[in-house]
Design a protein around this motif. Sequence first.
Motif, mmCIF file in Angstrom:
data_model
loop_
_atom_site.group_PDB
_atom_site.id
_atom_site.type_symbol
_atom_site.label_atom_id
_atom_site.label_comp_id
_atom_site.label_asym_id
_atom_site.label_seq_id
_atom_site.Cartn_x
_atom_site.Cartn_y
_atom_site.Cartn_z
ATOM 1 N N ASP A 351 17.235 60.644 144.614
ATOM 2 C CA ASP A 351 17.753 61.765 143.817
ATOM 3 C C ASP A 351 18.300 62.924 144.636
ATOM 4 O OD1 ASP A 351 15.259 62.439 144.723
ATOM 5 O OD2 ASP A 351 14.514 63.218 142.809
ATOM 6 N N GLY A 352 18.485 62.746 145.955
ATOM 7 C CA GLY A 352 19.141 63.771 146.745
ATOM 8 C C GLY A 352 20.637 63.763 146.495
ATOM 9 N N VAL A 353 21.339 64.776 147.004
ATOM 10 C CA VAL A 353 22.794 64.816 146.804
ATOM 11 C C VAL A 353 23.553 64.622 148.114
ATOM 12 C CG1 VAL A 353 22.655 66.243 144.745
ATOM 13 C CG2 VAL A 353 22.892 67.335 146.984
ATOM 14 N N ALA A 354 22.830 64.615 149.258
ATOM 15 C CA ALA A 354 23.512 64.441 150.537
ATOM 16 C C ALA A 354 23.214 63.043 151.092
ATOM 17 C CB ALA A 354 23.037 65.498 151.534
ATOM 18 N N SER A 355 24.133 62.533 151.867
ATOM 19 C CA SER A 355 23.926 61.226 152.475
ATOM 20 C C SER A 355 22.914 61.340 153.611
ATOM 21 C CB SER A 355 25.246 60.706 153.032
ATOM 22 O OG SER A 355 25.629 61.504 154.137
ATOM 23 N N LEU A 356 22.423 60.189 154.047
ATOM 24 C CA LEU A 356 21.505 60.162 155.182
ATOM 25 C C LEU A 356 22.125 60.847 156.399
ATOM 26 C CD1 LEU A 356 18.853 59.108 156.461
ATOM 27 C CD2 LEU A 356 20.067 56.993 156.983
ATOM 28 N N ALA A 357 23.393 60.509 156.688
ATOM 29 C CA ALA A 357 24.051 61.086 157.867
ATOM 30 C C ALA A 357 24.181 62.598 157.744
ATOM 31 C CB ALA A 357 25.428 60.449 158.058
ATOM 32 N N GLU A 358 24.449 63.079 156.532
ATOM 33 C CA GLU A 358 24.581 64.532 156.328
ATOM 34 C C GLU A 358 23.239 65.238 156.517
ATOM 35 O OE1 GLU A 358 28.276 64.524 153.106
ATOM 36 O OE2 GLU A 358 26.210 64.295 152.411
ATOM 37 N N MET A 359 22.183 64.653 156.003
ATOM 38 C CA MET A 359 20.856 65.271 156.159
ATOM 39 C C MET A 359 20.455 65.306 157.632
ATOM 40 S SD MET A 359 19.777 66.321 153.203
ATOM 41 C CE MET A 359 18.007 66.567 153.325
ATOM 42 N N ALA A 362 22.490 67.901 159.512
ATOM 43 C CA ALA A 362 22.070 69.277 159.222
ATOM 44 C C ALA A 362 20.786 69.604 159.981
ATOM 45 C CB ALA A 362 21.862 69.449 157.719
ATOM 46 N N ALA A 363 19.857 68.652 160.028
ATOM 47 C CA ALA A 363 18.597 68.893 160.747
ATOM 48 C C ALA A 363 18.860 69.061 162.247
ATOM 49 C CB ALA A 363 17.629 67.740 160.501
ATOM 50 N N ALA A 364 19.802 68.277 162.772
ATOM 51 C CA ALA A 364 20.138 68.389 164.193
ATOM 52 C C ALA A 364 20.722 69.771 164.489
ATOM 53 C CB ALA A 364 21.129 67.290 164.586
ATOM 54 N N LEU A 501 2.331 71.941 152.008
ATOM 55 C CA LEU A 501 2.767 73.224 151.476
ATOM 56 C C LEU A 501 4.253 73.003 151.195
ATOM 57 C CD1 LEU A 501 2.528 76.762 153.158
ATOM 58 C CD2 LEU A 501 3.757 76.150 151.089
ATOM 59 N N ASN A 502 4.546 72.637 149.951
ATOM 60 C CA ASN A 502 5.921 72.346 149.567
ATOM 61 C C ASN A 502 6.682 73.674 149.498
ATOM 62 O OD1 ASN A 502 8.197 71.879 147.617
ATOM 63 N ND2 ASN A 502 7.372 69.803 147.681
ATOM 64 N N ALA A 503 7.732 73.797 150.316
ATOM 65 C CA ALA A 503 8.395 75.089 150.499
ATOM 66 C C ALA A 503 9.489 75.364 149.484
ATOM 67 C CB ALA A 503 8.970 75.182 151.913
ATOM 68 N N SER A 504 9.693 74.442 148.559
ATOM 69 C CA SER A 504 10.678 74.709 147.512
ATOM 70 C C SER A 504 10.256 75.962 146.757
ATOM 71 C CB SER A 504 10.737 73.518 146.556
ATOM 72 O OG SER A 504 11.453 73.893 145.401
ATOM 73 N N PRO A 505 11.154 76.965 146.608
ATOM 74 C CA PRO A 505 10.739 78.235 145.998
ATOM 75 C C PRO A 505 10.212 78.091 144.582
ATOM 76 C CG PRO A 505 12.841 78.483 147.107
ATOM 77 C CD PRO A 505 12.547 77.012 147.099
ATOM 78 N N GLU A 506 10.556 77.012 143.892
ATOM 79 C CA GLU A 506 10.008 76.851 142.547
ATOM 80 C C GLU A 506 8.637 76.178 142.555
ATOM 81 O OE1 GLU A 506 12.650 72.906 141.353
ATOM 82 O OE2 GLU A 506 13.013 74.870 140.426
ATOM 83 N N ARG A 507 8.214 75.687 143.701
ATOM 84 C CA ARG A 507 6.876 75.077 143.799
ATOM 85 C C ARG A 507 5.918 75.938 144.630
ATOM 86 N NH1 ARG A 507 6.395 69.825 142.068
ATOM 87 N NH2 ARG A 507 8.256 68.548 141.877
ATOM 88 N N THR A 534 21.322 69.436 151.862
ATOM 89 C CA THR A 534 21.224 70.069 153.186
ATOM 90 C C THR A 534 20.918 71.559 153.053
ATOM 91 O OG1 THR A 534 23.605 70.425 153.192
ATOM 92 C CG2 THR A 534 22.811 68.427 154.273
ATOM 93 N N THR A 535 21.403 72.186 151.967
ATOM 94 C CA THR A 535 21.176 73.629 151.781
ATOM 95 C C THR A 535 19.715 73.950 151.492
ATOM 96 O OG1 THR A 535 21.799 73.332 149.468
ATOM 97 C CG2 THR A 535 23.504 74.159 150.977
ATOM 98 N N HIS A 536 18.911 72.939 151.160
ATOM 99 C CA HIS A 536 17.491 73.203 150.893
ATOM 100 C C HIS A 536 16.656 73.244 152.170
ATOM 101 C CE1 HIS A 536 18.023 71.221 146.637
ATOM 102 N NE2 HIS A 536 18.611 72.403 146.736
ATOM 103 N N LEU A 537 17.190 72.707 153.267
ATOM 104 C CA LEU A 537 16.375 72.649 154.492
ATOM 105 C C LEU A 537 15.863 74.024 154.925
ATOM 106 C CD1 LEU A 537 18.434 69.951 156.454
ATOM 107 C CD2 LEU A 537 16.118 69.659 155.524
ATOM 108 N N PRO A 538 16.704 75.079 154.864
ATOM 109 C CA PRO A 538 16.205 76.398 155.304
ATOM 110 C C PRO A 538 15.144 77.005 154.394
ATOM 111 C CG PRO A 538 18.613 76.309 155.352
ATOM 112 C CD PRO A 538 18.150 75.101 154.595
ATOM 113 N N ASN A 539 14.835 76.363 153.262
ATOM 114 C CA ASN A 539 13.751 76.871 152.412
ATOM 115 C C ASN A 539 12.408 76.888 153.126
ATOM 116 O OD1 ASN A 539 15.260 77.480 150.170
ATOM 117 N ND2 ASN A 539 14.928 75.490 149.183
#
Length: 575
Positions: A351-359, A362-364, A501-507, A534-539
């Motif tokens: 259920d993610g929206v980015a491909s494996l390569a994109e994720m 972004a982490a790199a 500790l799930n860092a999603s701001p809604e959790r 990828t935009t969720h990583l900085p959460n």
Amino acid sequence: MARPNEEVAAHLQEYADLISITGDEQFKARVYEKAARSVAGYPEDISKADVKTLRGIPNVGASIADKIVEYFHDGGTFAALEELRAKIPAGVRRMIEIPTLGPKRAMTLYEQLHVSSVEELSAAIDEGRLQGLKGFGARTEDNLRHGIELLHHAGDRLLVNAAMEVAENVVDALSTVDGCVRCTYAGSLRRMRETIGDVDVLAAAERSDALMAAFVGLPLVAEVIAHGAAKTSIRTATGLQVDLRVVPPSAWGAALQYFTGAKAHNIRTREIAVRHKLKLSEYGLFDAPTNTLIVSETEEEVYERLGLPWIPPPLREDRGEIEAALSGELPDLIQTKDLRGDLHTHTNLTDGVASLAEMVGAAARLGYAYLAITDHAPNLFMQRMSDEKMLAQREELRALAAEHPKLQLLHGTELNIDPDGEVDWPAGFLAGFDLCVASVHSHFNQSRKEMTRRFVRACENPHVNIIGHPTGRLIGRRQPYDVDLEVVYEAAARTGTALELNASPERLDLSAEHLIQARRHGVRFAINSDAHATTHLPNLRYGVGTAQRGWLTADEVINTWPLRKLRTFLNKSAS
DNA sequence: GCCGTTTTCGGCCCGACTGTTTTCAGTCG
């Protein structure tokens, strides 16, 4: 069901409110408020505590300890509270939630006009019954009418990331104003609370007029609440209040200290000042007898002169940080830079929206040392996972590794803990993963006993490394599962299973309050983004903020560890 | 009603803004 401590705290707070409405004994009201906060923050369950233990809680003396014992003995109330409830209708207490209406004038309305609810107050205003009442002029009538509107449409508190976006916009805009020396956000946002009621912005300038003018002219301003030389307050179209305070540059540290701490923390620091014959305000720390300035430029100086080390903002809640600071036992809190990687992320394979390569890319770019991809397992049927898809993803991941020599890629999955505590896939298949997160995604309504057993069994599974979002709450939207967390903490510590500790701001799950409890059991934690883009990583910044509020140090968090140490931890069955 | 570097009584955080008042009370953070 709220914890017993919180139930008692709510009743003590109600008693404090009722005392302040009656108007006499204001100091008594304050003590009950302080006791309510102390009880809420006390780490042990007080429902079985004896009077001696209760009196050991700060601000709880003989009288309040007796009332707490009475509360548990008499089925959730105490006589003194019932007496005041009989005197003051519940609707009058509700009235003081109307902005600009406090206890004094609420009592006037009740005594003079027999108004005993928000609805009756509305009617009284419409009928003109407030006219001629001492202290209630035409403007007051308008303000009450508006206040009732706001009360009815009061949006819930904002999630921290939404408030952060507003705050960073305001700070960016004001920082460019001529004469602005410094500008930042303070308040509950700087303390990284999980939800934000209003945004506090602080600026330093010799003259405030240009800043105030720029502030009320910002596009987001829907209404100006107050407009003065030192303080201006506005409301945005969505109902969020933003306060701007402007102080002279020389007062920056004292002002930042003042506008950051929770009210209770600030009262404590001012009380310490008074004991030293000093006076602390947003303009500085002064010698009380002569009113001469001692320090004001930095927060560090202010704390130091009070005999305290600098206290990190997330701790400034009066939850024991003053005592810890005085005894030199403040924790060495985890920092964002301590995190080496993220251990719970998704791609568009589920259920993610980015491909494996994109994720991975972004982490790199974020400079991580390691990243775990943990797409959903097959029992979350709508995601249509299969053995073949998962193995193909593993191949793709291993191939990507060559492109990112500084980033170690871990192949994982997010398993589903079924009602019996079992997870997807047989042990042999699970052994092929570098790590497994396991979470509850269904059957939320099991009994407390069943749900607790379910989590304990998941911890005891040798392939489960991390329990994902352990309470399942969605802030403001979904209640946590009914589970005995103390038992889960014990099981997690015993089995070498980390709690997320799930860092999603809604959790933000576990919450700061849960972290404080869990760390007493020796639990290890993983701060994960649960990124679906990828935009969720900085959460992770919000996870670190919550971890700091939970007094966590870096060594308690497994994704601060070097990979070698992390791998040893993940290899549960070997230890 | 609690608490103690003013220690078993006497004090309890501090300042800004608004509205109604004419020197201040109420509310808020």
